[in-house]
Write a protein that holds these residues in place. Structure first.
Motif, PDB file in Angstrom:
ATOM      1  N   ASP A  47       0.878  -1.167   0.000  1.00 17.94           N
ATOM      2  CA  ASP A  47       0.000   0.000   0.000  1.00 17.94           C
ATOM      3  C   ASP A  47       0.914   1.215   0.000  1.00 17.94           C
ATOM      4  N   GLN A  86      -1.100  -1.825  -4.132  1.00 17.45           N
ATOM      5  CA  GLN A  86      -2.501  -2.141  -3.863  1.00 17.45           C
ATOM      6  C   GLN A  86      -3.044  -1.147  -2.845  1.00 17.45           C
ATOM      7  N   ASP A  87      -4.345  -1.047  -2.755  1.00 22.09           N
ATOM      8  CA  ASP A  87      -4.903  -0.203  -1.702  1.00 22.09           C
ATOM      9  C   ASP A  87      -4.940  -0.985  -0.387  1.00 22.09           C
ATOM     10  N   TRP A  88      -5.098  -0.244   0.696  1.00 17.32           N
ATOM     11  CA  TRP A  88      -5.059  -0.836   2.030  1.00 17.32           C
ATOM     12  C   TRP A  88      -6.089  -1.947   2.192  1.00 17.32           C
ATOM     13  N   VAL A  89      -7.282  -1.744   1.627  1.00 18.36           N
ATOM     14  CA  VAL A  89      -8.385  -2.693   1.809  1.00 18.36           C
ATOM     15  C   VAL A  89      -8.019  -4.079   1.281  1.00 18.36           C
ATOM     16  N   HIS A  90      -7.286  -4.129   0.164  1.00 15.46           N
ATOM     17  CA  HIS A  90      -6.995  -5.413  -0.481  1.00 15.46           C
ATOM     18  C   HIS A  90      -5.619  -5.980  -0.124  1.00 15.46           C
ATOM     19  N   GLU A  93      -6.132  -8.856   2.277  1.00 14.33           N
ATOM     20  CA  GLU A  93      -7.100  -9.755   1.639  1.00 14.33           C
ATOM     21  C   GLU A  93      -6.411 -10.609   0.576  1.00 14.33           C
ATOM     22  N   ASN A  94      -5.590  -9.978  -0.251  1.00 14.83           N
ATOM     23  CA  ASN A  94      -4.863 -10.720  -1.289  1.00 14.83           C
ATOM     24  C   ASN A  94      -3.823 -11.648  -0.693  1.00 14.83           C
ATOM     25  N   ASP A  97      -5.689 -14.669   0.604  1.00  9.43           N
ATOM     26  CA  ASP A  97      -6.147 -15.509  -0.507  1.00  9.43           C
ATOM     27  C   ASP A  97      -4.992 -16.089  -1.321  1.00  9.43           C
ATOM     28  N   LYS A  99      -2.997 -14.634  -3.265  1.00  7.71           N
ATOM     29  CA  LYS A  99      -2.780 -13.983  -4.552  1.00  7.71           C
ATOM     30  C   LYS A  99      -1.411 -13.298  -4.570  1.00  7.71           C
TER      31      LYS A  99
END
Length: 261
Positions: A47, A86-90, A93-94, A97, A99
């Protein structure tokens, strides 16, 4: 008997030419395997705003520092880390997962985070330092019992100041304004994030203020991987490369090039 000897001779001749050919095949296979390993990308998220930290005008310098540091560690350890903004939200999360294999973050490795993730050694400490007037007698936090300390509203400075007996704590929002107040003796001391403190005290306030401590906690930027997610070798290689970069002097040079403390 003559035919049998002739057959044995033919087999020997074939084997004589077969050995170098087999060796050549093995070399080609090993080379191709090595190439495929070298080209295998290790995707690591970042991020670029470094939330929840707020670095303001120093954000671009920090990102440039991370870019150059990762390149150096890739070179020293034969890694192929590729940064993915990436943005903080993902970001997590990635990572969860799978990714991405890892993520660069300013999140502190708390007990809750350590239950799920593994963290690298810090690549850059960002916590608060003690700032006092140039002619001040104060050398450490222990000297500030019963004094007035300004703490930054957007970090954990208040938790550090609370450990000083009888201290009077006042939170501030704008670092340049607080430093100016310190220079006119409105505070006895300030706790200021190290990056901002170094940039301002060594320039605008040189000869008027001084930094009296190293960073007072372990807040900083780190590589994080999923615990049990198969990225242990990435974390080990990254830490090893970081240590080599520090020992060689390249770490300090990269920080200076990015104008970081």
């Amino acid at each position: 008997m003559i035919r049998r000897s002739r057959r044995i001779s033919e087999v020997r001749v074939k084997f004589k030419y077969l050995r170098p050919f087999s060796f050549l095949v093995l070399v080609v296979v090993a080379f191709c395997y090595g190439c495929s390993r070298e080209k295998q990308e290790i995707l690591v998220g970042r991020d670029a705003t470094w939330f929840p930290q707020q670095f303001g005008i120093y954000t671009s310098g920090i990102n440039a520092f991370v870019n150059d540091l990762v390149s150096e560690i890739n070179y020293k350890e034969g890694l192929n880390i590729s940064l993915v903004n990436q943005d903080w939200v993902h970001l997590f999360e990635n990572l969860d997962d799978k990714k991405t294999s890892g993520a660069f973050t300013s999140v502190f490795p708390s007990l809750e985070m350590l239950a799920r993730y593994q963290f690298s050694d810090p690549i850059l400490l960002t916590g608060p330092v003690l700032v006092v007037a140039e002619n001040s007698p104060y050398q450490s936090l222990q000297d500030l019992e019963g004094k007035l300390i300004g703490v930054y509203k957007f970090d954990s400075s208040v938790l550090i100041a609370q450990n000083v007996p009888s201290v009077v704590i006042d939170s501030y929002q704008h670092i340049p304004i607080a430093l100016e107040a310190l220079s006119t003796q409105r505070y006895d001391a300030l706790l200021v994030p190290v990056i901002e403190a170094t940039a301002l005290v060594e320039t605008a306030y040189k000869g008027r203020l001084r930094i009296a401590s190293e960073p007072l906690n372990e807040e900083g930027l780190r590589l994080v991987v999923l615990r049990g997610g198969g990225s242990d070798s990435l974390l080990e290689g990254f830490n090893a490369g970081l240590a080599k970069t520090r020992r060689s002097g390249r770490y300090k040079a990269i920080k200076m090039q990015s104008r970081l403390p």
